[in-house]
Design a protein around this motif. Structure first.
Motif, PDB file in Angstrom:
ATOM      1  N   HIS A 246       2.625   1.186  13.492  1.00  0.00           N
ATOM      2  CA  HIS A 246       3.680   0.326  14.018  1.00  0.00           C
ATOM      3  C   HIS A 246       5.043   0.855  13.573  1.00  0.00           C
ATOM      4  O   HIS A 246       5.233   1.224  12.414  1.00  0.00           O
ATOM      5  CB  HIS A 246       3.507  -1.102  13.520  1.00  0.00           C
ATOM      6  CG  HIS A 246       2.342  -1.807  14.148  1.00  0.00           C
ATOM      7  ND1 HIS A 246       1.715  -2.891  13.561  1.00  0.00           N
ATOM      8  CD2 HIS A 246       1.693  -1.592  15.321  1.00  0.00           C
ATOM      9  CE1 HIS A 246       0.725  -3.305  14.340  1.00  0.00           C
ATOM     10  NE2 HIS A 246       0.693  -2.532  15.408  1.00  0.00           N
TER      11      HIS A 246
ATOM     12  N   GLN B 226       0.808  -1.378   8.120  1.00  0.00           N
ATOM     13  CA  GLN B 226       1.762  -0.901   9.127  1.00  0.00           C
ATOM     14  C   GLN B 226       1.567   0.593   9.372  1.00  0.00           C
ATOM     15  O   GLN B 226       1.556   1.054  10.517  1.00  0.00           O
ATOM     16  CB  GLN B 226       3.195  -1.163   8.662  1.00  0.00           C
ATOM     17  CG  GLN B 226       4.259  -0.600   9.610  1.00  0.00           C
ATOM     18  CD  GLN B 226       5.626  -0.533   8.965  1.00  0.00           C
ATOM     19  OE1 GLN B 226       5.798  -0.886   7.793  1.00  0.00           O
ATOM     20  NE2 GLN B 226       6.623  -0.070   9.716  1.00  0.00           N
TER      21      GLN B 226
ATOM     22  N   THR C  76       6.213  -6.068  13.504  1.00  0.00           N
ATOM     23  CA  THR C  76       5.066  -6.081  14.415  1.00  0.00           C
ATOM     24  C   THR C  76       3.780  -6.328  13.647  1.00  0.00           C
ATOM     25  O   THR C  76       2.938  -7.130  14.043  1.00  0.00           O
ATOM     26  CB  THR C  76       4.973  -4.741  15.173  1.00  0.00           C
ATOM     27  OG1 THR C  76       6.199  -4.503  15.854  1.00  0.00           O
ATOM     28  CG2 THR C  76       3.833  -4.757  16.173  1.00  0.00           C
ATOM     29  N   THR C  77       3.637  -5.649  12.529  1.00  0.00           N
ATOM     30  CA  THR C  77       2.427  -5.816  11.716  1.00  0.00           C
ATOM     31  C   THR C  77       2.321  -7.232  11.165  1.00  0.00           C
ATOM     32  O   THR C  77       1.223  -7.788  11.044  1.00  0.00           O
ATOM     33  CB  THR C  77       2.433  -4.804  10.556  1.00  0.00           C
ATOM     34  OG1 THR C  77       2.734  -3.511  11.054  1.00  0.00           O
ATOM     35  CG2 THR C  77       1.084  -4.768   9.856  1.00  0.00           C
ATOM     36  N   SER C  78       3.469  -7.827  10.839  1.00  0.00           N
ATOM     37  CA  SER C  78       3.447  -9.167  10.236  1.00  0.00           C
ATOM     38  C   SER C  78       2.900 -10.213  11.195  1.00  0.00           C
ATOM     39  O   SER C  78       2.529 -11.314  10.770  1.00  0.00           O
ATOM     40  CB  SER C  78       4.853  -9.561   9.792  1.00  0.00           C
ATOM     41  OG  SER C  78       5.710  -9.745  10.914  1.00  0.00           O
TER      42      SER C  78
ATOM     43  N   VAL D  15       7.683  -3.194  10.589  1.00  0.00           N
ATOM     44  CA  VAL D  15       6.797  -4.038   9.804  1.00  0.00           C
ATOM     45  C   VAL D  15       6.716  -5.427  10.410  1.00  0.00           C
ATOM     46  O   VAL D  15       5.745  -6.166  10.200  1.00  0.00           O
ATOM     47  CB  VAL D  15       7.273  -4.095   8.335  1.00  0.00           C
ATOM     48  CG1 VAL D  15       8.536  -4.939   8.210  1.00  0.00           C
ATOM     49  CG2 VAL D  15       6.178  -4.639   7.427  1.00  0.00           C
TER      50      VAL D  15
ATOM     51  N   GLN E  29       2.841  -2.939   4.174  1.00  0.00           N
ATOM     52  CA  GLN E  29       3.370  -1.611   4.514  1.00  0.00           C
ATOM     53  C   GLN E  29       2.243  -0.602   4.735  1.00  0.00           C
ATOM     54  O   GLN E  29       2.366   0.303   5.559  1.00  0.00           O
ATOM     55  CB  GLN E  29       4.309  -1.105   3.403  1.00  0.00           C
ATOM     56  CG  GLN E  29       5.599  -1.888   3.252  1.00  0.00           C
ATOM     57  CD  GLN E  29       5.423  -3.151   2.431  1.00  0.00           C
ATOM     58  OE1 GLN E  29       4.316  -3.442   1.936  1.00  0.00           O
ATOM     59  NE2 GLN E  29       6.502  -3.913   2.274  1.00  0.00           N
TER      60      GLN E  29
END
Length: 661
Positions: A634, A629, A639-641, A637, A626
């Protein structure tokens, strides 16, 4: 004084010999005689100062102190003069105009009377006797009496005949420069060679390069410094009426010192490849009577033509009501609308509001294979005549994004009853392969350590410190290029907090407005802010970053001593500086690492921030997803993963154990 060679053999031309030349060796175009060559030789014939004459007429050839260049140039002029006279069957004229190049060199200085007397052992003689001996050794110029007068008269007649011959020859063979001429036809061979190797083969491309880059255009031409560049500029300005090309006034000062109005005037609006704001729609294709226009009385837009309709769409993408420059989203959308509008008018010969599904399909093919005349490097800014709407063929991911944006444009125009349909809704999008975010565009920890070591060894100039600051801020924060160049001192806020162990700590948070107008605060290490404070103090500003007097100063400011206030580092300037640094950083690395660094750019640092933070270095805890992110801005989350590779790696290791059984 130049001695006239009234007699003596003319240097014969070498007989032509047939040779087989390699097709790889381009033929060097012959140099051309211009009026400056004749003016220079007339000056020599009349006994004018050789150095002044050289600087006035042939300064572009090089320094007058470089006697090798001087003699080589004069020998070439003599040969060209003689050859031209012989072609006209005037051997006498050829002999008459041959000038003695050796006399260009300064004659040795005569000794003083005292030096002469000492050298000749006449110290004990009277002054009158010393003067008599001195006059015998160094007779006065022109002689004396009737003989001297006759000699001077003969010399005057020869000079007059010589000047007449030069005037005749100039009218016969002197040429004017033309835009398509090779630079080798008019400039010093060594100088021309450097320009050609830098991709400047003609006078047209030379003027285009100068106008397109500005004051420091010469920095991209190895071997051409500021002095040579200024001489080239003077020659072009002296010949601008003959050439029909003008070097703009904007090249006289660094770009940061030019008002926006000066840059805006460099390229005139036209119905040609121009940026959106300078593209003129022809009346017949402006879209006011487009084939697929909805009834005007039902339209919710005030736009009367396609250009104005696109402007309304772009304005609707502005986050909030803050005036000023376009947001990064608006610039991305303008780029796609601009390309389509240019293509519709210049290539398809249609108004944008007359485009059909078939036209949209053809446009997709155009983006995948655009002509060279539409392409150019991305660092050429919109004011430059070298600006082009494309860099080259769009890769599938970029092509997909372009088509999605154009679908959005036409959907907006339909929703406002400007158009009746959306031709791009029927165009298939390229596939969107799901791969880890930043795949193949992320530095390894070892590669970043290599970069950090190089940064430690950089010089201590303002430019080097700014580059070092930029790389460290981008890696530490994960900001986008546009976000870091917009960041200012007043966006930083000191935050005091407690560590996991309960100890008091203080760092900084940077307020950022990202995509879609979403705001976030990104943590910034204290040492980076301290480094910024040192730079501010070094240039006479308050060391405390948050001081009122520092408001408006950018984090990556350019501290130019000639500017009253530091200016922002442009997106393109920062991008190019980091690309150049990473290319240099690739030297002496293993091939795989070198290839990665040569491909890397500013966005790789953003990907590296996300990947490295989520992985965590050996002995360090990974940063919670988080937090990453938020840093990256982003919206999801998920997308960040996509930066996470741990789960995939664990699956691969587990299966490897199964396979090896």
């Amino acid at each position: 004084m130049v001695e006239i060679l009234g007699s003596g053999p003319v240097r014969p031309q070498q007989p032509a010999v047939a040779r087989v030349k390699s097709p790889r060796t381009p033929k060097t175009p012959p140099r051309k005689l211009h009026s400056g060559h004749f003016a220079f030789m007339r000056s020599l014939a009349q006994g004018l100062d050789e150095r002044d004459s050289w600087d006035r007429y042939l300064r572009l050839e090089g320094e007058h102190t470089d006697l090798r260049t001087v003699r080589r140039t004069i020998a070439w002029i003599r040969d060209e003069f003689a050859a031209a006279a012989k072609r006209e069957q005037k051997p006498g004229t050829a002999r008459l105009i041959l000038l003695d190049a050796d006399r260009f060199s300064p004659a040795p200085a005569q000794p003083s009377l005292e030096e002469f007397a000492a050298a000749q052992g006449l110290e004990d003689f009277s002054v009158d006797e010393q003067l008599e001996a001195y006059e015998d050794a160094y007779p006065s110029k022109g002689g004396a009496g009737q003989g001297g007068g006759a000699k001077a008269s003969r010399r005057g007649r020869v000079i007059e005949r010589q000047l007449e011959a030069l005037r005749w020859l100039q009218a016969l063979v002197a040429q004017d420069p033309r835009p398509g001429d090779s630079v080798a036809a008019w400039l010093n061979p060594s100088l021309a060679g450097r320009l050609e190797r830098a991709g400047v083969p003609t006078l047209f491309t030379l003027v285009e390069r100068i106008n397109g880059i500005g004051a420091r255009w010469w920095a991209q031409v190895p071997g051409v410094g500021e002095l040579k560049a200024q001489r080239i500029l003077e020659w072009l300005q002296a010949n601008e009426e003959i050439l029909g090309m003008r070097v703009g006034s904007h090249v006289q000062l660094p770009r940061t010192q030019l008002p926006a109005t000066t840059l805006a005037a460099v390229v005139a609006p036209a119905t040609a490849i121009r940026p959106f704001e300078k593209f003129l729609l022809p009346a017949a294709l402006d879209g006011s009577a487009g084939r697929f226009r909805a009834p005007p009385e039902k339209c919710l837009l005030m736009a009367g033509n396609d250009h104005e309709a696109i402007g309304s769409w772009l304005a609707s993408k502005k986050p909030g009501d803050k005036p000023g420059e376009l947001s990064s989203t608006q610039r991305a959308y303008r780029k796609e609308a601009e390309r389509l509008l240019l293509w519709a008018i210049l290539e398809r010969k249609k108004a944008l509001s007359s485009l059909s599904v078939e036209d949209a399909t053809e446009y997709r093919a155009f983006l995948a294979n655009p002509p060279a005349s539409w392409c150019g490097p991305r660092h050429h800014q919109r004011w430059s005549p070298m600006w082009r709407p494309l860099e080259g063929a769009l890769h599938p991911v970029a092509l997909r994004q372009a088509l999605i944006i154009l679908r959005s444009l036409f959907a907006f125009l339909m929703s406002q009853s400007y158009l009746m349909g959306n031709p791009f809704a029927a165009v298939a999008l390229p596939s969107n392969p799901q791969r880890p975010l930043g795949s193949n565009r992320t530095l390894t920890f070892a590669q970043w350590d290599h970069i950090e070591a190089l940064l430690q060894d950089r010089g201590d100039t303002e430019v080097e410190r700014r580059l070092r600051r930029a790389l460290r801020w981008l890696y530490a924060t994960g900001l986008r290029l546009a976000e870091i160049t917009r960041a200012k001192c007043e966006d930083l806020e000191r935050v005091e907090y407690r560590t996991e162990e309960g100890a008091a700590a203080a760092d900084w948070a940077l307020s950022v407005i990202g995509k879609g107008g979403r705001s976030r605060q990104v943590p910034v290490p204290s040492d980076l802010v301290d480094e910024l404070g040192d730079e501010l103090a070094r240039h006479g500003l308050e060391r405390q970053v948050g001081a009122v007097s520092n408001q408006g100063t950018h984090v990556l400011a350019r501290f130019d001593s000639e500017l009253e206030r530091p200016s922002a580092w442009s997106n393109s300037g920062l991008y190019q500086a980091i690309k150049a640094f990473l290319t240099d950083a690739a030297e002496n690395l293993e091939p795989a690492d070198a290839q990665q660094l040569r491909k890397a750019s500013t966005h790789w640092l953003r990907h590296s921030h996300g990947s490295h933070a989520l992985q965590g270095r050996a002995g360090q805890h990974p940063v919670p997803i988080q937090v990453v992110q938020n840093n990256l801005g982003h919206a999801s989350v998920g997308t960040t993963s996509m930066y996470l590779t741990t789960e995939r790696d664990e699956r691969m290791k587990a299966m490897r154990g199964f396979w090896k059984k």
